[in-house]
Design an enzyme around this catalytic site. Structure first.
Site, PDB file in Angstrom:
ATOM      1  N   PHE A  24       0.852  -1.196   0.000  1.00 56.16           N
ATOM      2  CA  PHE A  24       0.000   0.000   0.000  1.00 56.16           C
ATOM      3  C   PHE A  24       0.885   1.242   0.000  1.00 56.16           C
ATOM      4  CE2 PHE A  24      -2.290   3.424   2.191  1.00 56.16           C
ATOM      5  CZ  PHE A  24      -3.442   3.477   1.410  1.00 56.16           C
ATOM      6  N   GLY A  25       0.677   2.122  -0.988  1.00 54.11           N
ATOM      7  CA  GLY A  25       1.430   3.379  -1.077  1.00 54.11           C
ATOM      8  C   GLY A  25       0.531   4.557  -0.774  1.00 54.11           C
ATOM      9  N   TYR A  26       1.020   5.462   0.064  1.00 54.78           N
ATOM     10  CA  TYR A  26       0.215   6.637   0.441  1.00 54.78           C
ATOM     11  C   TYR A  26       0.996   7.937   0.249  1.00 54.78           C
ATOM     12  CZ  TYR A  26       3.157   6.274   4.547  1.00 54.78           C
ATOM     13  OH  TYR A  26       4.263   6.204   5.369  1.00 54.78           O
ATOM     14  N   GLY A  27       2.254   7.838  -0.152  1.00 52.86           N
ATOM     15  CA  GLY A  27       3.097   9.031  -0.335  1.00 52.86           C
ATOM     16  C   GLY A  27       3.736   8.969  -1.713  1.00 52.86           C
ATOM     17  N   SER A  28       5.050   9.012  -1.737  1.00 56.16           N
ATOM     18  CA  SER A  28       5.734   9.026  -3.031  1.00 56.16           C
ATOM     19  C   SER A  28       5.490   7.742  -3.828  1.00 56.16           C
ATOM     20  CB  SER A  28       7.241   9.240  -2.837  1.00 56.16           C
ATOM     21  OG  SER A  28       7.783   8.193  -2.065  1.00 56.16           O
ATOM     22  N   GLU A  99      13.447   3.633   1.005  1.00 53.46           N
ATOM     23  CA  GLU A  99      12.686   4.172   2.135  1.00 53.46           C
ATOM     24  C   GLU A  99      13.376   3.858   3.459  1.00 53.46           C
ATOM     25  OE1 GLU A  99      10.736   6.134   1.098  1.00 53.46           O
ATOM     26  OE2 GLU A  99       9.938   5.443  -0.804  1.00 53.46           O
TER      27      GLU A  99
HETATM   28  C1  BEZ Z   1       4.424   5.461   0.499  1.00 56.74           C
HETATM   29  O1  BEZ Z   1       4.217   6.169  -0.467  1.00 56.74           O
HETATM   30  O2  BEZ Z   1       3.646   4.566   0.795  1.00 56.74           O
HETATM   31  C2  BEZ Z   1       5.610   5.648   1.314  1.00 56.74           C
HETATM   32  C3  BEZ Z   1       5.753   6.802   2.003  1.00 56.74           C
HETATM   33  C4  BEZ Z   1       6.873   6.991   2.761  1.00 56.74           C
HETATM   34  C5  BEZ Z   1       7.843   6.006   2.821  1.00 56.74           C
HETATM   35  C6  BEZ Z   1       7.654   4.841   2.155  1.00 56.74           C
HETATM   36  C7  BEZ Z   1       6.540   4.652   1.380  1.00 56.74           C
END
Ligand code: BEZ
Length: 184
Positions: A24-28, A99
């Site tokens: 699951f991605g929530y940022g980059s 990460e």
């Molecule tokens: C993400 O997009 O899920 C994510 C955000 C920060 C660090 C690693 C992954």
């Protein structure tokens, strides 16, 4: 906790005999997809809020002048929209390095837009990690982002790319939108 989480992540989940895993991605991870995937589906996780509370020493800032990037904070009743990817487990060799600045892999239930649920892995930088910055007023966060830059580029690009990606997903994340409007 140390700044570099690569070794800790390697021992967190066993992938023996598993050919694919949901991430699951929530940022980059929503807009910077530099890894192969088998399938990609919008999804939501419950009880977590996206917050610009994590310092970035290695991508959008430096150890001397950290930028700010997102992590997830536990908050009952809140939903976080993101993108789920079905990946081969060897993708984590790359992502654990990308990460590594405080993020650990956790398992979470994810709900797809059709209501079906699967478990997925999600990277979270918890409050005890050495790069955690914590809350600040939205205007201060925007100012820190505006002046920060690191090996992956200006911190403002991270914020603007994320805000645009969330709009494309049909998400309205008031925390991200408020910081974006201060920055603009
Ligand atoms: C993400 O997009 O899920 C994510 C955000 C920060 C660090 C690693 C992954």
């Amino acid at each position: 906790m140390s700044f570099d989480t690569v070794e800790q992540n390697r021992s967190r989940q066993q992938f023996d005999g598993i050919s694919s895993v949901w991430l699951f991605g929530y940022g980059s991870l929503i807009y910077k997809v530099d890894f192969p995937f088998l399938e990609k589906r919008p999804a939501t996780i419950e009880g977590w809020a996206r917050r610009f509370w994590q310092g970035s020493h290695d991508h959008r800032g430096t150890p001397e002048a950290p930028g700010r990037v997102v992590t997830l904070i536990q908050q009952p009743g809140v939903r976080c929209k993101g993108m789920a990817y079905r990946v081969s487990p060897d993708v984590f060799e790359h992502l654990d390095v990308r990460e590594k600045n405080g993020y650990l892999r956790f398992t979470t239930p994810m709900t797809f837009d059709d209501g079906s649920v699967e478990d997925g892995l999600v990277y979270i930088a918890t409050e005890d990690n050495a790069a955690f910055l914590g809350p600040a007023p939205a205007a201060d966060i925007a100012q820190q982002i505006a002046r920060s830059s690191g090996p992956s580029g200006p911190n403002r690009d991270y914020l603007l790319n994320l805000a645009e990606a969330l709009r494309s997903l049909g998400d309205e994340d008031s925390h991200v939108l408020e910081i974006e409007s201060h920055l603009r």
